[in-house]
Design a protein around this motif. Structure first.
Motif, mmCIF file in Angstrom:
data_model
loop_
_atom_site.group_PDB
_atom_site.id
_atom_site.type_symbol
_atom_site.label_atom_id
_atom_site.label_comp_id
_atom_site.label_asym_id
_atom_site.label_seq_id
_atom_site.Cartn_x
_atom_site.Cartn_y
_atom_site.Cartn_z
ATOM 1 N N UNK A 169 0.609 -1.682 0.039
ATOM 2 C CA UNK A 169 -0.136 -0.278 -0.049
ATOM 3 C C UNK A 169 1.160 0.977 0.202
ATOM 4 N N UNK A 170 1.852 1.512 0.800
ATOM 5 C CA UNK A 170 3.208 1.945 1.316
ATOM 6 C C UNK A 170 3.556 2.587 -0.835
ATOM 7 N N UNK A 171 4.336 1.542 -0.846
ATOM 8 C CA UNK A 171 4.975 1.779 -2.847
ATOM 9 C C UNK A 171 3.863 2.390 -3.632
ATOM 10 N N UNK A 172 2.475 2.406 -3.181
ATOM 11 C CA UNK A 172 1.541 2.866 -4.218
ATOM 12 C C UNK A 172 0.736 3.872 -4.107
ATOM 13 N N UNK A 173 1.979 4.900 -2.890
ATOM 14 C CA UNK A 173 1.579 5.735 -2.397
ATOM 15 C C UNK A 173 1.198 6.149 -1.581
ATOM 16 N N UNK A 174 0.084 5.823 -0.393
ATOM 17 C CA UNK A 174 -0.277 5.580 1.041
ATOM 18 C C UNK A 174 0.256 5.827 1.271
ATOM 19 N N UNK A 175 0.107 7.063 2.354
ATOM 20 C CA UNK A 175 0.742 7.335 3.697
ATOM 21 C C UNK A 175 0.461 6.661 4.658
ATOM 22 N N UNK A 176 1.583 5.862 5.514
ATOM 23 C CA UNK A 176 1.855 4.886 6.436
ATOM 24 C C UNK A 176 0.966 5.614 7.549
ATOM 25 N N UNK A 177 0.075 6.750 7.605
ATOM 26 C CA UNK A 177 -0.817 7.729 9.076
ATOM 27 C C UNK A 177 -2.031 7.467 8.259
ATOM 28 N N UNK A 178 -2.561 6.848 6.744
ATOM 29 C CA UNK A 178 -3.853 6.726 6.446
ATOM 30 C C UNK A 178 -3.625 5.045 6.168
ATOM 31 N N UNK A 179 -3.278 4.330 6.499
ATOM 32 C CA UNK A 179 -3.371 2.869 6.539
ATOM 33 C C UNK A 179 -4.335 2.387 7.816
ATOM 34 N N UNK A 180 -5.228 1.813 7.117
ATOM 35 C CA UNK A 180 -6.282 1.242 8.597
ATOM 36 C C UNK A 180 -5.740 -0.266 8.893
ATOM 37 N N UNK A 181 -5.663 -1.000 9.420
ATOM 38 C CA UNK A 181 -5.176 -2.432 9.535
ATOM 39 C C UNK A 181 -6.062 -2.767 11.240
ATOM 40 N N UNK A 182 -7.196 -4.395 10.090
ATOM 41 C CA UNK A 182 -8.020 -5.069 11.168
ATOM 42 C C UNK A 182 -6.414 -6.120 11.226
ATOM 43 N N UNK A 183 -6.527 -6.457 12.407
ATOM 44 C CA UNK A 183 -6.137 -8.009 13.051
ATOM 45 C C UNK A 183 -6.824 -8.669 13.270
ATOM 46 N N UNK A 184 -6.964 -10.056 12.920
ATOM 47 C CA UNK A 184 -7.801 -10.955 13.828
ATOM 48 C C UNK A 184 -9.198 -11.401 13.633
ATOM 49 N N UNK A 185 -9.550 -10.523 12.642
ATOM 50 C CA UNK A 185 -10.825 -10.391 12.118
ATOM 51 C C UNK A 185 -11.191 -10.527 10.507
#
Length: 197
Positions: free
Chosen positions: A24-40
């Motif tokens: 996602x970062x390589x595609x140009x998304x800033x790290x602060x704009x990445x939302x991650x669900x774990x165990x869902x």
């Protein structure tokens, strides 16, 4: 040009989303704009970080995901979601869909998304069918289906202890019960003191 908001998901807590985040970062998304669900699971209607990512979208923004299965399981739900985004003047971009990057804001991207969503649901249904068939065959053959091991009563553990006291090897007694020797010894220690032999 709007902002890129991304969503990543892993189904279990043992997995990590590092590769998705990196893509996602390589595609140009800033790290602060990445939302991650774990165990869902993707089948769940409510996914907290997914909901936050969607809420963060403004008109002109694009939601970016790495693969279609991060979005959901049902073709109908995925298509309704893509349509809802269009209604909010937001786009959807899938980085690895049909061998390439697909943006639903374009007519071709929208068509590819629709076809791939249908294929993803078909693949899930085929997988379910295979699992059901495998379980039925194992059950018919009398094989172990896995899952939670049976629990043993104190009476069964006392009988195992009697066999050991009578000279049977503890390893064999444990094997006959379907448990490890360590588990058998732990269960013997847990027996109420008044009933141990």
């Amino acid at each position: 040009m709007g902002k890129l908001i991304a969503y990543a998901r892993v189904s279990t807590r043992q997995q990590d989303a590092d590769r998705q985040v990196s893509d996602l970062q390589a595609a140009g998304v800033r790290r602060d704009d990445i939302y991650v669900d774990s165990g869902v699971s993707g089948g769940r209607a409510s996914r907290p970080q997914f909901d936050r990512a969607v809420a963060a979208l403004e008109p002109g923004d694009t939601l970016v995901i790495t693969t279609l299965d991060r979005l959901g399981r049902s073709t109908q739900n995925m298509l309704a979601f893509a349509e809802a985004l269009r209604g909010r003047d937001a786009g959807l971009r899938v980085l690895n869909l049909g061998g390439g990057d697909v943006d639903t804001a374009t007519p071709m991207g929208s068509m590819v998304f629709t076809v791939m969503a249908a294929l993803a649901q078909m693949e899930l249904e085929i997988k379910r069918e295979r699992i059901t068939d495998s379980v039925a065959k194992r059950r018919a053959a009398g094989k172990d289906l896995g899952g939670r091991r049976q629990t043993f009563t104190d009476s069964q553990i006392r009988n195992a202890l009697r066999l050991i006291d009578g000279g049977e090897p503890a390893t064999q007694v444990a094997r006959d019960l379907g448990m490890s020797r360590a588990t058998l010894y732990r269960r013997i220690r847990e027996l109420p003191q008044a009933t141990t032999i």
